[in-house]
Design an enzyme around this catalytic site. Structure first.
Site, PDB file in Angstrom:
ATOM      1  CG  HIS A  28      24.315  -7.627  16.786  1.00  0.00           C
ATOM      2  ND1 HIS A  28      24.157  -7.791  15.439  1.00  0.00           N
ATOM      3  CD2 HIS A  28      23.078  -7.404  17.276  1.00  0.00           C
ATOM      4  CE1 HIS A  28      22.878  -7.662  15.120  1.00  0.00           C
ATOM      5  NE2 HIS A  28      22.205  -7.409  16.224  1.00  0.00           N
ATOM      6  CE1 TYR A  85      29.738  -9.363   8.656  1.00  0.00           C
ATOM      7  CE2 TYR A  85      30.477  -8.523   6.526  1.00  0.00           C
ATOM      8  CZ  TYR A  85      30.174  -8.310   7.856  1.00  0.00           C
ATOM      9  OH  TYR A  85      30.305  -7.051   8.393  1.00  0.00           O
ATOM     10  N   PRO A 110      33.526  -2.016   2.202  1.00  0.00           N
ATOM     11  CG  PRO A 110      31.373  -2.167   1.316  1.00  0.00           C
ATOM     12  CD  PRO A 110      32.782  -1.904   0.931  1.00  0.00           C
ATOM     13  CE  LYS A 145      37.010  -3.069  11.824  1.00  0.00           C
ATOM     14  NZ  LYS A 145      36.139  -2.982  12.963  1.00  0.00           N
ATOM     15  CE1 TYR A 170      32.437  -7.379  10.909  1.00  0.00           C
ATOM     16  CE2 TYR A 170      31.334  -7.031  13.011  1.00  0.00           C
ATOM     17  CZ  TYR A 170      31.308  -7.050  11.619  1.00  0.00           C
ATOM     18  OH  TYR A 170      30.151  -6.728  10.958  1.00  0.00           O
TER      19      TYR A 170
HETATM   20  C1  PHB Z   1      25.401  -2.321   7.029  1.00  0.00           C
HETATM   21  O1  PHB Z   1      24.549  -2.685   7.869  1.00  0.00           O
HETATM   22  O2  PHB Z   1      25.170  -1.408   6.240  1.00  0.00           O
HETATM   23  C2  PHB Z   1      26.696  -3.013   6.966  1.00  0.00           C
HETATM   24  C3  PHB Z   1      27.000  -3.973   7.907  1.00  0.00           C
HETATM   25  C4  PHB Z   1      28.201  -4.631   7.840  1.00  0.00           C
HETATM   26  C5  PHB Z   1      29.094  -4.337   6.846  1.00  0.00           C
HETATM   27  C6  PHB Z   1      28.817  -3.358   5.915  1.00  0.00           C
HETATM   28  C7  PHB Z   1      27.602  -2.690   5.972  1.00  0.00           C
HETATM   29  O3  PHB Z   1      30.273  -5.010   6.774  1.00  0.00           O
END
Ligand code: PHB
Ligand code: APR
Length: 395
Positions: A75, A204, A295, A299, A387
């Protein structure tokens, strides 16, 4: 008591322990991996799924890049959604070409276990009552029970890769560790759904009802999360309620979230935690055993892999050249990157979640920050560098 010896005793077969075992093996250093759970359990725990380029490179270097290269999805951006709009952060454009790879931690673990087993190197599942002894000196021992037999493993170094609830950190005498932590008054309810992801890239979302995240595991598997109470009872969340909440929080005019059968669901609490030093005598902690991030910044897995990259190199330098500087400086070298990730994860978490007890002032601060991040190249670059992980590597 059956006794054995090895060079490095590794406690825990998560990404940290298994990657370290491969790194050491590549340098001709022997290790034994002791894991308390079954192979089946380790291979089916649903965890995170975003790899930084540095983690992908390291997994490739240890021979675990084949399926990752085939099935991992690269991505180049992520989106932030708030106040009824979705805004793309072009990660690669802002970071000179860096990207992230979507590949489940569960798959990383499966690949690493298979490699270890195929090589015939020792990896013991269902090792019970693992206990560390004499770690303050240079002849540590690990005792455990396996196949109903009491065993002892003598080694030069112990790598504590046994996660947040493991025995390794708890074996360090009281008074040595300094713990810095923050609990968040919310958690994530996560689902794995058998439906093609409705967005190619991660979203997000900040919403008045709380945070939501759209992620994925493959072209046919969606991974989605909604913010809930930290002690939320999953029993209160039948599938229809989860989808309705996701539709509300992620919905946008002209865009629909496709629904499908929910294959797995669970609630995770959120916490920031750092224990320092990450070493004591001949014990070295890596990954979740030493630090936890919420999460939101994706990271945790990357930090675990970054720790063992340093630890593997430090151990090799010591065996190959008698150079102890990497081992002695392990904590300091790790903590710089760890704290960068701690800050980033806390910042993303604080910017995106509904704060219980928060007031309109808190919400306006979040929205002001979100508008700034998506409109200022400087602010967007801050998010992007963190990120993709280059901020951490520079820290
Ligand atoms: C996930 O795909 O489980 C995932 C992706 C991004 C995050 C946390 C978990 O910030
Ligand atoms: N003895 C042996 N093994 C143990 C013990 C014990 N007493 N306690 C825990 N373990 C095992 C766990 O069963 C698990 O397989 O240690 C392993 C630790 O693995 P992880 O929890 O995956 O930790 P780590 O390898 O540091 O990876 C960090 O995992 O939780 C996620 O978000 C986190 O993505 C990050 C990653």
């Amino acid at each position: 008591m059956t006794a054995g010896t090895t060079q490095v005793g590794i406690v825990g077969a998560g990404p940290a322990g298994l990657t370290l075992a491969r790194l050491l093996g590549a340098r001709g250093i022997e290790s034994v991996v002791l894991e308390s759970r079954s192979r089946d359990h380790c291979e089916h725990r649903i965890r995170a799924g975003v790899l930084e380029q540095g983690a992908v490179d390291l997994l490739r270097a240890v021979g675990a890049g084949e399926r990752l290269g085939r099935e991992g999805i690269v991505h180049h951006g992520v989106s932030l959604q708030f106040a009824g709009g979705r805004h793309r952060i072009p990660l690669s454009e802002l970071t000179g070409g860096a990207a992230i790879t979507i590949y489940g931690q569960t798959e990383v673990v499966k690949d690493l276990i298979r490699l270890r087993v195929e090589a015939g190197d020792p990896l013991l599942f269902e090792a019970e009552d693992v206990a560390l002894h004499d770690i303050e000196g240079d002849r540590p021992r690990i005792t455990y029970r396996h196949d109903g037999r009491e065993r002892e493993l003598r080694c030069d170094i112990v790598a504590g890769c046994d996660g947040f609830h493991g025995v390794s950190r708890a074996s360090i005498p009281a008074g040595v560790l300094r713990v810095s932590e923050r609990d968040y008054p919310f958690g994530w309810l996560g689902i794995l759904a058998d439906v093609a992801p409705s967005s190619e890239e991660l979203v997000y979302a900040h919403h008045e009802r709380g945070f939501a995240l759209l992620s994925l595991r493959s072209p046919t598997l969606s991974r989605l999360y909604v913010q809930v109470a930290h002690d939320e009872d999953i029993g209160e969340w039948p599938d229809e309620r989860i989808w309705a909440e996701l539709q509300t929080r992620l919905g946008l005019p002209g865009w629909t979230l496709a629904e499908g059968p929910i294959l797995e669901k669970g609630v995770t609490g959120m916490r920031s935690f750092v224990a320092a030093p990450m070493q004591f005598g001949s014990l070295y902690l890596a990954g979740d055993a030493a630090h936890i991030v919420p999460p939101t910044g994706a990271k945790g897995l990357n930090l675990a892999i970054a720790d063992v990259e340093l630890l593997g190199e430090a151990v090799a330098a010591w065996y190959e050249r008698g150079d102890r500087s990497g081992l002695d400086g392990y904590t300091e070298a790790c903590l710089r990157r760890v704290w960068r990730a701690e800050h980033f994860s806390w910042w993303m978490t604080s910017m995106l979640h509904r704060l219980p007890g928060g007031d309109p002032f808190d919400v306006e601060l979040q929205l002001a920050q979100l508008r700034y991040v998506v409109s200022s190249p400087a602010a967007a670059t801050t998010l992007a560098e963190n990120y993709v992980g280059i901020a951490g590597r520079r820290a």
